[in-house]
Motif scaffolding. Sequence first.
Motif, short mmCIF file in Angstrom:
data_model
loop_
_atom_site.label_atom_id
_atom_site.label_comp_id
_atom_site.label_asym_id
_atom_site.label_seq_id
_atom_site.Cartn_x
_atom_site.Cartn_y
_atom_site.Cartn_z
N ARG A 40 39.67 45.51 34.33
CA ARG A 40 39.14 44.16 34.27
C ARG A 40 40.27 43.18 33.97
NH1 ARG A 40 33.73 43.29 33.61
NH2 ARG A 40 34.05 41.56 32.17
N TYR A 88 39.88 42.78 38.08
CA TYR A 88 38.53 42.45 38.53
C TYR A 88 37.71 41.93 37.36
CZ TYR A 88 37.93 47.29 36.89
OH TYR A 88 37.96 48.45 36.16
N GLY A 89 36.73 41.11 37.66
CA GLY A 89 35.87 40.64 36.59
C GLY A 89 35.87 39.14 36.42
N LYS A 98 37.67 36.27 45.70
CA LYS A 98 37.44 37.46 44.89
C LYS A 98 37.04 38.65 45.77
CE LYS A 98 35.31 36.71 41.05
NZ LYS A 98 34.28 36.51 40.00
N LYS A 99 36.18 38.37 46.74
CA LYS A 99 35.74 39.42 47.66
C LYS A 99 36.92 39.97 48.47
CE LYS A 99 32.35 40.45 51.27
NZ LYS A 99 31.29 39.89 52.15
N GLN A 102 38.97 42.33 46.34
CA GLN A 102 38.31 43.63 46.16
C GLN A 102 38.36 44.46 47.44
OE1 GLN A 102 34.42 42.86 44.54
NE2 GLN A 102 35.22 42.17 42.58
N GLU A 130 30.40 47.62 34.51
CA GLU A 130 29.91 47.98 35.84
C GLU A 130 31.02 48.38 36.80
OE1 GLU A 130 27.19 46.10 39.47
OE2 GLU A 130 27.73 44.86 37.74
N PHE A 131 32.08 47.56 36.85
CA PHE A 131 33.13 47.88 37.82
C PHE A 131 33.93 49.10 37.39
CE2 PHE A 131 36.39 47.45 40.92
CZ PHE A 131 35.86 46.67 41.93
N ASP A 132 34.06 49.34 36.09
CA ASP A 132 34.71 50.56 35.62
C ASP A 132 33.98 51.79 36.15
OD1 ASP A 132 36.52 49.06 34.04
OD2 ASP A 132 35.08 49.00 32.38
N MET A 134 32.06 51.89 38.76
CA MET A 134 32.27 51.95 40.21
C MET A 134 33.60 52.63 40.54
SD MET A 134 30.92 48.17 41.39
CE MET A 134 31.68 48.34 43.01
N MET A 135 34.64 52.31 39.76
CA MET A 135 35.95 52.94 40.00
C MET A 135 35.90 54.44 39.73
SD MET A 135 38.00 50.58 41.07
CE MET A 135 39.68 51.08 40.75
#
Length: 209
Positions: A40, A88-89, A98-99, A102, A130-132, A134-135
């Motif tokens: 993040r 990210y974040g 941002k997209k 990513q 959430e993104f963690d 996802m990774m």
Amino acid sequence: MNTPQDPFTALLRQTQFEISAATLAQCPPEQGIEIAFAGRSNAGKSSALNTLVDHSGLARTSKTPGRTQLINFFRMNDQCKLVDLPGYGYAKVPEKVKKEWQEQMGEYLENRECLAGLFLVMDVRHPLKEFDVMMLDWSRHFEMPVHILLSKSDKLKRGPAKNTLFDVRKQVKPYGDKVSVQLFSSLDKTGVEDARQVLSNWFEFSADV
């Protein structure tokens, strides 16, 4: 375990900025082994990288989250590179931008053949967002080793920090033995040698080479 005088630490201290890439096509040619750092925007990712190579100004850090907008490559030698991925974040940028970050990061992670492992940096006070997750899901799909740095551990007392470490290890256990976790602090240097040992192992480093 590494000491300040050991050969791998000496190699880390030779790390230099190589190039920034906005797309996979702009990345350096595939060669040797790369280890990437993700996290993040406010997790202390660039600070962790700087601490591990003992160079406070190598990877760009900022009090404004989201400043790392490119894939930044740092060269240790011809066969070893560290890669600072876009944070990210919290980045206060247009959603379209941002997209794009990513998408480019995803393309790098999925298609970069010399990528050998991922350091996933999480603020110890806010792990497994959430993104963690996802990774971690992505890494399991591609059988990519992940080492989690629970950064800013100096912000917690010893007991709560240890409890968080135990809890995160328990939560990531379903991901298997390719995921490891440790406490880390760029401020008081907690966990620096342990993290360097993981890098050394992943780079298959030998002092005889």
